[in-house]
Structures are given as structure tokens and as C-alpha cells.
Design a protein around this motif. Structure first.
Motif, PDB file in Angstrom:
ATOM      1  N   LEU A  36       0.813  -1.222   0.000  1.00  0.00           N
ATOM      2  CA  LEU A  36       0.000   0.000   0.000  1.00  0.00           C
ATOM      3  C   LEU A  36       0.849   1.276   0.000  1.00  0.00           C
ATOM      4  N   PRO A  37       1.838   1.415   0.882  1.00  0.00           N
ATOM      5  CA  PRO A  37       2.649   2.641   0.809  1.00  0.00           C
ATOM      6  C   PRO A  37       3.441   2.755  -0.486  1.00  0.00           C
ATOM      7  N   THR A  82       1.123   3.909  -3.283  1.00  0.00           N
ATOM      8  CA  THR A  82       0.794   5.323  -3.084  1.00  0.00           C
ATOM      9  C   THR A  82       1.954   6.214  -3.520  1.00  0.00           C
ATOM     10  N   TRP A 130       1.985   8.857  -6.639  1.00  0.00           N
ATOM     11  CA  TRP A 130       2.309  10.268  -6.414  1.00  0.00           C
ATOM     12  C   TRP A 130       3.516  10.689  -7.247  1.00  0.00           C
ATOM     13  N   LEU A 153      -1.770  10.410  -6.739  1.00  0.00           N
ATOM     14  CA  LEU A 153      -1.798   9.944  -5.356  1.00  0.00           C
ATOM     15  C   LEU A 153      -3.058   9.127  -5.087  1.00  0.00           C
ATOM     16  N   GLY A 157      -2.873   5.849  -6.958  1.00  0.00           N
ATOM     17  CA  GLY A 157      -1.957   4.930  -6.281  1.00  0.00           C
ATOM     18  C   GLY A 157      -2.579   4.296  -5.047  1.00  0.00           C
ATOM     19  N   MET A 158      -3.334   5.099  -4.278  1.00  0.00           N
ATOM     20  CA  MET A 158      -3.990   4.549  -3.083  1.00  0.00           C
ATOM     21  C   MET A 158      -5.065   3.535  -3.471  1.00  0.00           C
ATOM     22  N   GLY A 204      -3.395   0.385  -4.771  1.00  0.00           N
ATOM     23  CA  GLY A 204      -2.795  -0.323  -3.642  1.00  0.00           C
ATOM     24  C   GLY A 204      -3.834  -1.049  -2.811  1.00  0.00           C
TER      25      GLY A 204
END
Length: 108
Positions: free
Chosen positions: A39-40, A43, A47, A67, A70-71, A74
Motif C-alpha cells: 500500500l505505501p 501510493t 504520487w 496519489l 496509487g492509493m 494499492g
């Protein structure tokens, strides 16, 4: 004089070709670590791509869109991995895939 092991052999696992329980727990831990890292990373990648496009096109909103994208990507991947991690049967139980294969073989 023959050697007798103090630990009895597990007859069910010996011929089944399955992984030892220690290795199974390491594989399960690796899958959970992958969920925590995914997940990070997704993200940050979203971004970063958005920021790069912002710098090339001289805009300010694409970074935020990257961003968010990406979230979302993820989260989709985390949900897929979590559902796959929950599909593994416990010791002595059969997976849904094995049950469906047995049903198909019984029908034939």
C-alpha cells in the motif's frame, strides 16, 4: 543395531508432497509482509508519476490524481492478497479448490 527415532514420523505429510509446517509459516509471513509494504509503495509510485507529469505539463492537479490512483490501486491489490491469504486451509482441512476437484472427480 537399528536407529529408532524418538519422534514418530507423520505418515500423512510424508507422501503428500506438501511443504513442512515451518516453511508454510514463513510463506504466510512473507505474504503478510507483502501486504504491509504494498500500500505505501503503490501510493508513492502513484504520487511520483503524478508529480513527474505535473512538472512536465506545468500543472498542479495531476500529482493529487496520481496519489489517489496509487492509493486505490494499492487497496485493490491489498484486498486481493488478503483474500488469497485467507483461502489457505488449516492443517487437516481441504482448500475450496481441492474440494471442487474432488466433486468433479466423483461426478465422473
Amino acid at each position: 543395531m537399528p536407529f529408532h527415532s524418538p519422534m514418530p514420523e507423520d505418515k500423512t505429510r510424508a507422501g503428500s508432497g506438501s511443504e513442512p509446517s515451518g516453511l508454510q509459516s514463513l510463506v504466510q509471513a512473507e505474504k503478510l509482509i507483502q501486504i504491509a509494504i504494498l500500500l505505501p509503495c503503490a501510493t508513492l509510485i502513484g504520487w511520483g508519476i503524478g508529480w513527474w507529469i505535473d512538472s512536465r505539463l506545468h500543472t498542479h492537479w495531476v500529482g493529487i490524481a496520481g496519489l489517489v490512483f496509487g492509493m486505490i490501486s494499492g487497496m485493490v491489490s491489498v484486498i486481493r492478497l488478503a483474500m488469497a491469504a485467507g483461502d489457505h486451509p488449516r492443517r487437516g482441512q481441504k482448500s475450496p479448490k481441492q474440494k471442487s476437484q474432488e466433486q468433479k472427480s466423483e461426478e465422473q
